[in-house]
Design a protein around this motif. Structure first.
Motif, PDB file in Angstrom:
ATOM      1  N   ALA A 182       0.908  -1.251  -0.200  1.00 22.58           N
ATOM      2  CA  ALA A 182       0.064  -0.042   0.098  1.00 22.58           C
ATOM      3  C   ALA A 182       0.732   1.102  -0.077  1.00 22.58           C
ATOM      4  O   ALA A 182       2.034   1.193   0.442  1.00 22.58           O
ATOM      5  CB  ALA A 182      -0.875  -0.001   1.343  1.00 22.58           C
ATOM      6  N   HIS A 183       0.379   2.440  -0.622  1.00 24.94           N
ATOM      7  CA  HIS A 183       0.977   3.653  -0.732  1.00 24.94           C
ATOM      8  C   HIS A 183       1.179   4.014   0.674  1.00 24.94           C
ATOM      9  O   HIS A 183       0.258   3.900   1.502  1.00 24.94           O
ATOM     10  CB  HIS A 183       0.597   4.518  -1.580  1.00 24.94           C
ATOM     11  CG  HIS A 183       0.620   4.042  -3.033  1.00 24.94           C
ATOM     12  ND1 HIS A 183      -0.544   3.742  -3.710  1.00 24.94           N
ATOM     13  CD2 HIS A 183       1.651   3.948  -3.804  1.00 24.94           C
ATOM     14  CE1 HIS A 183      -0.149   3.401  -4.973  1.00 24.94           C
ATOM     15  NE2 HIS A 183       1.145   3.623  -5.054  1.00 24.94           N
ATOM     16  N   ALA A 184       2.294   5.033   0.961  1.00 27.55           N
ATOM     17  CA  ALA A 184       2.374   5.842   2.303  1.00 27.55           C
ATOM     18  C   ALA A 184       2.375   5.094   3.468  1.00 27.55           C
ATOM     19  O   ALA A 184       2.019   5.695   4.488  1.00 27.55           O
ATOM     20  CB  ALA A 184       1.172   6.856   2.115  1.00 27.55           C
ATOM     21  N   MET A 185       2.813   3.775   3.489  1.00 24.69           N
ATOM     22  CA  MET A 185       2.925   3.022   4.632  1.00 24.69           C
ATOM     23  C   MET A 185       4.378   3.627   5.364  1.00 24.69           C
ATOM     24  O   MET A 185       5.205   3.850   4.865  1.00 24.69           O
ATOM     25  CB  MET A 185       3.065   1.543   4.378  1.00 24.69           C
ATOM     26  CG  MET A 185       2.017   1.192   3.907  1.00 24.69           C
ATOM     27  SD  MET A 185       1.813  -0.797   4.024  1.00 24.69           S
ATOM     28  CE  MET A 185       2.161  -1.330   5.696  1.00 24.69           C
ATOM     29  N   SER A 214       7.657   0.912   0.087  1.00 26.21           N
ATOM     30  CA  SER A 214       8.157   1.390   1.542  1.00 26.21           C
ATOM     31  C   SER A 214       7.688   0.726   2.726  1.00 26.21           C
ATOM     32  O   SER A 214       8.430   0.462   3.739  1.00 26.21           O
ATOM     33  CB  SER A 214       7.955   3.065   1.637  1.00 26.21           C
ATOM     34  OG  SER A 214       8.470   3.849   0.698  1.00 26.21           O
ATOM     35  N   GLY A 215       6.651   0.132   2.626  1.00 22.25           N
ATOM     36  CA  GLY A 215       6.089  -0.691   3.587  1.00 22.25           C
ATOM     37  C   GLY A 215       6.170  -2.057   3.524  1.00 22.25           C
ATOM     38  O   GLY A 215       5.828  -2.976   4.517  1.00 22.25           O
ATOM     39  N   VAL A 234       9.529   3.599  -4.683  1.00 20.16           N
ATOM     40  CA  VAL A 234       9.815   3.946  -3.107  1.00 20.16           C
ATOM     41  C   VAL A 234       9.798   5.490  -3.322  1.00 20.16           C
ATOM     42  O   VAL A 234      10.251   6.283  -4.120  1.00 20.16           O
ATOM     43  CB  VAL A 234      11.261   3.548  -2.725  1.00 20.16           C
ATOM     44  CG1 VAL A 234      11.527   4.032  -1.355  1.00 20.16           C
ATOM     45  CG2 VAL A 234      11.596   2.018  -2.977  1.00 20.16           C
ATOM     46  N   GLY A 235       9.147   5.750  -2.148  1.00 25.78           N
ATOM     47  CA  GLY A 235       8.564   7.307  -1.913  1.00 25.78           C
ATOM     48  C   GLY A 235       8.775   7.457  -0.485  1.00 25.78           C
ATOM     49  O   GLY A 235       9.535   8.483   0.147  1.00 25.78           O
ATOM     50  N   THR A 236       7.767   6.951   0.292  1.00 27.64           N
ATOM     51  CA  THR A 236       7.551   7.194   1.700  1.00 27.64           C
ATOM     52  C   THR A 236       8.925   6.949   2.309  1.00 27.64           C
ATOM     53  O   THR A 236       9.054   7.742   3.314  1.00 27.64           O
ATOM     54  CB  THR A 236       6.406   6.631   2.418  1.00 27.64           C
ATOM     55  OG1 THR A 236       5.165   6.890   1.648  1.00 27.64           O
ATOM     56  CG2 THR A 236       6.282   6.942   3.600  1.00 27.64           C
ATOM     57  N   ALA A 237       9.581   5.901   2.272  1.00 27.66           N
ATOM     58  CA  ALA A 237      10.894   5.703   2.826  1.00 27.66           C
ATOM     59  C   ALA A 237      11.602   6.680   2.973  1.00 27.66           C
ATOM     60  O   ALA A 237      12.668   7.328   3.769  1.00 27.66           O
ATOM     61  CB  ALA A 237      11.526   4.482   2.487  1.00 27.66           C
TER      62      ALA A 237
END
Length: 294
Positions: A182-185, A214-215, A234-237
């Motif tokens: 899932a996005h934004a984890m 990232s999750g 990868v973004g949130t990481a």
């Protein structure tokens, strides 16, 4: 070195059962950190600009795109530019002139028939203008603050037979699949359905993409690449690494006002995370310390 195309990086990765790391960028510090981390590992990388990032930059694509292209052209490793999660046809049409070689067209929020029709039209336009195109089937969830779908909700997972028909009908070059991420984890607790991934890889003739990486724990990422994922987003990481480092610095230095001091710390933290994740994803990759910019 000159910009490379996303298509050539992903095609090569798919042929060797490996994966290319693709990092979402928002600021110039993101751009520099991703390039620095990739140079540390000596590994090709994809810089991604999402439609949300464009919205954050007052709806203007070119400033961040030009900065990313300039950094990529001076990098010591191959770098490609990718326009991510595009829902706006107007933004899609800006991609070629802004230096992007690829786009992810996101109509996954629509019912299947509408997703197929919109994606087929986008793919036709993209190919006519030299763009490699990625689409999404199933709902990965977590985008724009929405919660991820329950694993058993209709459409929460990508169906292999439907995906085969979708790829054939749309002509897309790669497919982002919903297999449990899932996005934004901000916690690395996602459990991927590796059995489903194997069925998807067997059913589809195009490279597969993992969003919401990232999750996913390191061992899950390694297994995903072994199971057929060729591009890992990868973004949130990176945002978590930067925010954590900046927060820690400012707590220790409440008198600081020079933005270079804490942005530099944040950039270094992101570069370390880029190098670490590339090391996880790349066979024989190194888990090197953060580079020291000249």
């Amino acid at each position: 070195m000159p910009l490379v195309t996303t298509g050539e990086l992903i095609t090569r990765a798919a042929a060797t059962r490996s994966a290319v790391a693709a990092f979402n960028i928002i600021t110039l510090e993101h751009v520099e950190a991703v390039v620095a981390g990739a140079e540390t590992t000596g590994t090709p990388v994809v810089l991604q600009v999402s439609e949300n990032a464009v919205r954050f930059r007052y709806g203007r694509l070119l400033p961040l795109a030009r900065a990313a292209a300039a950094a990529a052209e001076r990098a010591a490793v191959p770098v490609a530019l990718h326009l991510d999660h595009v829902q706006s046809d107007d933004l899609l049409r800006q991609a070629p002139d802004a230096g992007f070689s690829s786009v992810m067209y996101d109509a996954a929020r629509l019912p299947y028939a509408e997703n197929l029709a919109a994606t087929r039209a986008a793919a036709g336009w993209a190919h006519a203008h030299g763009l490699w195109i990625e689409a999404e089937l199933g709902q990965i969830g977590g985008k724009d603050g929405r919660p991820p779908l329950d694993a058993h909700a209709p459409g929460a997972r990508t169906d292999p037979a439907q995906a085969r028909d979708f790829v054939a009908a749309t002509g897309v070059d790669a497919l982002a699949v919903a297999i449990g991420s899932a996005h934004a984890m901000t916690t690395r607790t996602a459990t991927l359905d590796h059995g489903l991934l194997r069925r998807l890889a067997a059913a589809l003739p195009v490279p597969l993409v993992l969003h919401g990486s990232s999750g996913v724990p390191d061992e899950g990422l390694v297994a995903a690449v072994a199971g057929g994922i060729s591009k890992v987003n990868v973004g949130t990481a990176l945002n978590a690494a930067m925010t954590g480092a900046v927060r820690e610095f400012l707590e220790a230095h409440p008198e600081a006002v020079d933005t270079r001091t804490y942005l530099g710390v944040g950039r270094e933290a992101m570069a370390r995370e880029v190098a670490r994740l590339i090391g996880v994803l790349t066979p024989g990759g190194t888990r090197a310390p953060a580079p020291t910019p000249a």
